[in-house]
Design a protein around this motif. Structure first.
Motif, mmCIF file in Angstrom:
data_model
loop_
_atom_site.group_PDB
_atom_site.id
_atom_site.type_symbol
_atom_site.label_atom_id
_atom_site.label_comp_id
_atom_site.label_asym_id
_atom_site.label_seq_id
_atom_site.Cartn_x
_atom_site.Cartn_y
_atom_site.Cartn_z
ATOM 1 N N LEU A 114 -63.563 9.006 -15.152
ATOM 2 C CA LEU A 114 -63.924 9.174 -13.481
ATOM 3 C C LEU A 114 -62.224 8.999 -13.411
ATOM 4 C CD1 LEU A 114 -67.248 7.641 -12.499
ATOM 5 C CD2 LEU A 114 -66.931 10.140 -12.728
ATOM 6 N N HIS A 115 -62.003 9.826 -12.680
ATOM 7 C CA HIS A 115 -60.812 9.591 -11.767
ATOM 8 C C HIS A 115 -61.149 9.988 -10.296
ATOM 9 C CE1 HIS A 115 -59.028 9.070 -16.098
ATOM 10 N NE2 HIS A 115 -59.703 10.518 -15.833
ATOM 11 N N LEU A 116 -60.271 9.100 -9.377
ATOM 12 C CA LEU A 116 -60.557 9.060 -8.444
ATOM 13 C C LEU A 116 -59.575 10.035 -8.058
ATOM 14 C CD1 LEU A 116 -61.909 6.830 -5.868
ATOM 15 C CD2 LEU A 116 -60.111 5.392 -5.630
ATOM 16 N N ALA A 117 -60.320 10.640 -6.860
ATOM 17 C CA ALA A 117 -59.097 12.412 -6.115
ATOM 18 C C ALA A 117 -59.288 11.279 -4.664
ATOM 19 C CB ALA A 117 -59.830 13.060 -7.006
ATOM 20 N N VAL A 118 -58.857 10.575 -4.251
ATOM 21 C CA VAL A 118 -58.635 10.316 -2.996
ATOM 22 C C VAL A 118 -56.564 10.650 -3.094
ATOM 23 C CG1 VAL A 118 -59.945 9.211 -2.142
ATOM 24 C CG2 VAL A 118 -58.067 8.036 -2.991
ATOM 25 N N TYR A 165 -69.085 7.614 -0.107
ATOM 26 C CA TYR A 165 -69.291 9.169 -1.086
ATOM 27 C C TYR A 165 -67.554 9.242 -1.196
ATOM 28 C CZ TYR A 165 -74.073 9.641 -1.614
ATOM 29 O OH TYR A 165 -75.773 9.428 -1.969
ATOM 30 N N LEU A 166 -67.098 8.486 -2.461
ATOM 31 C CA LEU A 166 -66.161 9.133 -2.922
ATOM 32 C C LEU A 166 -64.630 9.902 -3.726
ATOM 33 C CD1 LEU A 166 -64.355 4.834 -3.528
ATOM 34 C CD2 LEU A 166 -64.066 6.680 -0.701
ATOM 35 N N PRO A 167 -64.982 10.866 -3.639
ATOM 36 C CA PRO A 167 -65.007 11.733 -4.751
ATOM 37 C C PRO A 167 -63.559 11.245 -5.972
ATOM 38 C CG PRO A 167 -62.961 11.317 -3.319
ATOM 39 C CD PRO A 167 -63.542 11.143 -2.266
ATOM 40 N N PHE A 168 -64.628 12.225 -6.981
ATOM 41 C CA PHE A 168 -64.148 11.551 -8.348
ATOM 42 C C PHE A 168 -63.732 13.011 -9.014
ATOM 43 C CE2 PHE A 168 -65.289 7.530 -7.247
ATOM 44 C CZ PHE A 168 -64.553 6.813 -8.042
ATOM 45 N N THR A 176 -62.299 -3.088 -4.161
ATOM 46 C CA THR A 176 -62.334 -4.124 -3.283
ATOM 47 C C THR A 176 -60.661 -4.721 -2.998
ATOM 48 O OG1 THR A 176 -64.653 -4.547 -4.355
ATOM 49 C CG2 THR A 176 -63.266 -6.489 -2.957
ATOM 50 N N ILE A 177 -59.960 -4.386 -4.446
ATOM 51 C CA ILE A 177 -58.646 -5.210 -3.775
ATOM 52 C C ILE A 177 -57.396 -4.095 -3.030
ATOM 53 C CG2 ILE A 177 -56.131 -5.935 -5.476
ATOM 54 C CD1 ILE A 177 -58.334 -7.187 -7.579
ATOM 55 N N ASN A 178 -58.184 -3.512 -4.131
ATOM 56 C CA ASN A 178 -56.906 -1.611 -3.241
ATOM 57 C C ASN A 178 -57.855 -1.249 -2.637
ATOM 58 O OD1 ASN A 178 -54.359 -2.339 -4.346
ATOM 59 N ND2 ASN A 178 -55.431 -1.669 -6.187
ATOM 60 N N ASN A 179 -58.695 -1.375 -1.140
ATOM 61 C CA ASN A 179 -59.431 -0.064 -0.487
ATOM 62 C C ASN A 179 -58.450 1.348 -0.444
ATOM 63 O OD1 ASN A 179 -60.819 -2.716 2.132
ATOM 64 N ND2 ASN A 179 -61.115 -2.449 -0.481
ATOM 65 N N PRO A 180 -59.855 2.106 -1.149
ATOM 66 C CA PRO A 180 -59.289 3.905 -0.637
ATOM 67 C C PRO A 180 -59.439 4.100 0.762
ATOM 68 C CG PRO A 180 -61.382 3.244 -1.260
ATOM 69 C CD PRO A 180 -61.297 2.034 -1.262
ATOM 70 N N ARG A 181 -57.537 4.873 0.907
ATOM 71 C CA ARG A 181 -57.383 5.759 2.301
ATOM 72 C C ARG A 181 -57.693 6.877 1.990
ATOM 73 N NH1 ARG A 181 -53.898 2.428 5.547
ATOM 74 N NH2 ARG A 181 -52.919 0.862 4.486
ATOM 75 N N TYR A 182 -58.882 7.889 2.846
ATOM 76 C CA TYR A 182 -58.951 8.950 2.636
ATOM 77 C C TYR A 182 -59.471 9.060 5.175
ATOM 78 C CZ TYR A 182 -63.236 6.433 3.811
ATOM 79 O OH TYR A 182 -64.724 5.450 3.469
ATOM 80 N N SER A 183 -59.733 10.663 4.223
ATOM 81 C CA SER A 183 -60.019 11.115 5.604
ATOM 82 C C SER A 183 -61.606 11.408 5.359
ATOM 83 C CB SER A 183 -59.194 12.418 6.066
ATOM 84 O OG SER A 183 -58.946 13.420 4.847
#
Lengths: 247, 197, 333
Positions: B193-197, B183-186, B121-128
């Motif tokens: 879990l590690h975010l992978a965007v 759906y966020l990639p992890f 929420t603080i750092n909204n993920p940027r993704y394609s």
């Protein structure tokens, strides 16, 4: 056990009171038992014998709020074994499951302020069910009477007979009545002879005040205070033992 | 009780899912829907792409509810936190803002739940965005939209409470303008879990 | 009365038999792979724990319990176990998550060397985020003295269900959920440990609902023509609840100790109040009255020892609180 026909192979399938899903023993299909459109009759077996019921009454009568020696002095004058009927409705009211209990007979048991269904092993009540000589209290209000006025949609409705021992006893010339639930041993009574707390309170307060006074006295005169305390200990012990045993 | 065949509300084709998931995904047209009794609801969603250098093993898609909200603060009482007060005075007060709140839609332990909801929420993920899962397994979703909205309230208050000073009172409204699943990639590993965007 | 009583469970696509576990709302057909949804009353996920105790172990546990606490001294010789049997009791088991914030303050009073007292407010903000388990018996507990589960672990097996009589669930699932929510709220709030709450925002989510059939051994025994019951946990072997006769000797010993120690504490308090500081003195008097109140209660009601969640024990406990309160209240005037 009740029986239905398997919807697939038409073989007879037996099921128990709490069963929702069962398996056909012939074709092994899984079957869901839908109770929403039918009424079931259940009964809870007696787990307390007559002497157990009297013993349970005596335990209850020996309780601290009952008149002293009620368990010994009460004369049990009549013991009756009964099956008492109550309706249990499981309904879906705006998506919420509600269980409603309604009286099936117009008589309400003494001490049962709130209608309840004691916990027990519900069994299908049919011709094979052994009532073990208990008097069946007949329901004089029909299930359909409630069905039309209850809120929500039906999920299940049943008439449950629960086992009770009704005891009448006489104490100091007065007759009283208690009901012992024969499945989970609960005792129900609305009126019973009670015990006064006066003697208990008197001993405790008198002892306490004496010790406060003696404690203060001991700061002035240690020996006199200690001697009086020793006497008070003995007096409180003796009188409280008498109260606990006899009053 | 009735057993019904789950059909996609859009293309009407039956679904063949490999796992048990409350988000029914149609692999034919890509529609996701949920069911509550006879009620069928389509869920708008996005799939985020893995970053190009992400390993191909241990990939997993984790669903999050992304709620576009207006968090309006009517009044607050904060004790202490000197720098916070100066900061607010300089900015001309903090009356809240329009924020994207992320809430995990899968079952997560409390620590992971807090970590991901607050951080995303603080750092909204940027993704394609991409249009399919490309065979990557998905974590089954268990959180309904209504539950996500309740949890968003918790996340919003957390943002306020974690500012300097001790929060004593907060009068606020949180309105949800849009609820979408992302759906966020992890990468899943033994350490979590590690975010992978 | 209309409608059919039974519904066969087959895959609507391929006709293959399907196997639904209670509480499941969707599944994939194992023959054709179609995803299926269960609409309507699909029940609750049900588990039964395997019974690990036998008759002798239940008797042994009950007899060991007789010797503990302030029960009648001759219970082990005069008590006679008449019947021991296992039952399965149904419990709603509900897992909740409570998330939110509780803000407020705690007031602390300090006295400095000159005797000036100062009250300071310590401001607090606490996050509440935890998973909780709630359980509640799903039938009327009668006089068994059991209302919730203490142990949530056991070997899941329906093996014993046919052998052991099982009590049926007769309470509403949604009532149990409402109780679980209220319990989670209260426990979440309590976990923040803030005495004066100025702001609170807590949310409760129900994560898991199941029905646990738990094995319990019931032991009936007699003592001087009276019949008592006690219950033993069929998984852990521990005593769950029971009633037992008390002993007048313990009752009078308690009140003798209570009046003497309580009286002396109060006397000490009065002396302290006159010589040093008023707080210590008042604390001494209150302590004395608490000791007196507790021992009086045991003196009055110790003729029966009750362990477990019984309805009458609750009444006595609230009575005790009320009496203590009035004693303390009286002391302040």
């Amino acid at each position: 056990m009740a029986e239905i026909k398997c919807p697939k192979c038409a073989g007879p399938v037996q099921f128990d009171a709490g069963t929702k899903f069962t398996k056909c023993s012939y074709c092994s299909s899984q079957i869901y038992i839908d109770r929403s459109g039918a009424g079931f009759y259940y009964a809870i077996p007696f787990t307390l014998s007559e002497s157990d019921a009297v013993g349970t009454f005596k335990r209850w009568a020996g309780g601290s709020t009952k008149a002293k020696d009620l368990d010994r002095l009460a004369q049990v004058t009549k013991v009756t074994k009964k099956y008492f009927p109550v309706y249990m409705f499981r309904r879906d009211v705006d998506g919420r499951e509600e269980v409603l209990l309604e009286p099936a007979g117009s008589t309400i048991l003494p001490g049962l302020h709130r209608l309840k269904l004691p916990g027990g092993d519900l069994q299908i009540f049919d011709a094979q069910f052994n009532t073990s000589g208990a008097e069946m209290v007949q329901p004089d209000i029909a299930m359909t009477h409630y069905l039309s006025s209850l809120p929500g949609k039906a999920k299940e409705q049943s008439l449950v007979y629960f086992p009770i021992w009704e005891l009448e006893y006489r104490f100091k010339g007065t007759d009283y009545q208690v009901v012992v639930d024969a499945s989970s041993s609960e005792v129900f009574a609305s009126v019973f002879p009670t015990r006064s707390s006066l003697a208990y309170l008197a001993v405790s307060t008198a002892g306490f005040i004496a010790f406060v006074a003696e404690g203060l006295l001991a700061t002035v005169n240690l020996y006199a205070g200690a001697a009086l305390m020793a006497i008070t200990v003995a007096a409180v012990f003796a009188s409280s033992l008498y109260v606990a045993r006899r009053l | 009780m009735k057993v019904t065949l789950v059909k996609c509300p859009k293309c009407e084709l039956p679904l063949y899912m490999e796992t048990q998931d409350e988000f029914f995904y149609c692999s034919h047209c890509g529609t996701i829907h949920t069911r509550n009794g006879p009620k069928v609801e389509r869920i708008p969603y996005e799939i985020a792409d893995f970053r190009p250098d992400a390993q191909t093993d241990n990939r997993v898609y984790v669903p999050f509810w992304r709620l576009h909200t207006d968090f309006r603060i009517k009044s607050r009482d904060v004790k202490g936190g000197f720098f916070n007060k100066i900061g607010q005075a300089l900015k001309g007060g903090d009356k809240g803002a329009s924020i994207y709140i992320y809430v995990p839609a899968s079952q997560m332990e409390t620590a992971a739940f807090r970590y991901w909801s607050v951080n995303l929420t603080i750092n909204n993920p940027r993704y394609s965005a991409r249009t399919d899962f490309a065979g990557t397994p998905r974590m089954p979703a268990t959180t309904t939209r209504d539950e996500a909205i309740e949890l968003a309230d918790f996340v919003a208050v957390t943002l306020e409470a974690e500012k300097p000073g001790t929060l004593q009172y907060l009068d606020y409204t949180l309105t949800v303008n849009e609820a979408k699943v992302v759906y966020l990639p992890f990468m899943s590993s033994r350490s979590g879990l590690h975010l992978a965007v | 009365m209309s409608g059919q009583l039974s519904v066969g469970l087959n895959c609507p696509s391929c006709g293959g038999a399907i196997s639904v576990s209670e509480g499941e709302s969707s599944l994939n057909c194992r023959y054709c792979g179609s995803t299926l949804y269960i609409e309507g009353d699909n029940g609750v996920n049900t588990v039964a724990f395997k019974n690990k105790l036998d008759r002798d172990a239940a008797i042994k546990a009950t007899k060991a319990w007789w010797r503990k606490g302030f029960k009648a001294r001759d219970l082990k010789s005069a008590g006679a176990i008449t019947e021991v049997y296992p039952i399965y009791l149904p419990f709603w088991s509900i897992g909740t998550r409570v998330a939110g914030w509780v803000c407020g303050y705690e007031e602390k009073t300090t006295t400095d060397s000159k005797g000036n007292t100062r009250t300071e407010r310590e401001y607090k903000e606490e996050m509440v985020l935890m998973d909780l388990s709630f359980s509640e018996i799903a039938c009327d507990p009668g006089d068994l003295g059991i209302r919730s589960l203490r142990n949530f672990n056991g070997e899941a097996s329906f093996e014993d269900m046919d052998m052991i009589p099982s009590f049926e669930s007769t309470t509403s699932r949604d009532d149990a959920m409402a109780h679980a929510r209220a319990d989670a709220m209260a426990r979440g709030r309590a976990s923040a440990r803030i005495p004066n709450i100025t702001f609170e925002s807590l949310h409760v989510l129900v994560r898991k609902l199941s029905m646990i059939y738990y094995p319990v051994w019931v032991a009936r025994y007699t003592y001087q023509d009276r019949m008592y019951i006690a219950t033993v946990d069929g998984v852990t072997g521990q005593m769950l609840s029971g009633r037992a006769p008390g002993d007048p000797l313990y009752q009078s010993l308690a009140v003798t100790a209570g009046t003497s120690l309580g009286g002396l504490a109060a006397a000490g308090g009065i002396i302290a109040a006159f010589t040093f500081q008023s707080e210590i003195g008042i604390a001494g008097v209150i302590l004395g009255l608490i000791v007196l109140g507790g021992t009086y209660w045991f003196f009055r009601h110790g003729s029966e020892i009750i362990e477990g969640d019984f309805a009458d024990r609750k009444q006595l406990a609230s009575l005790k609180k009320g009496q203590l309160g009035s004693l303390l209240g009286g002391a302040r005037i």
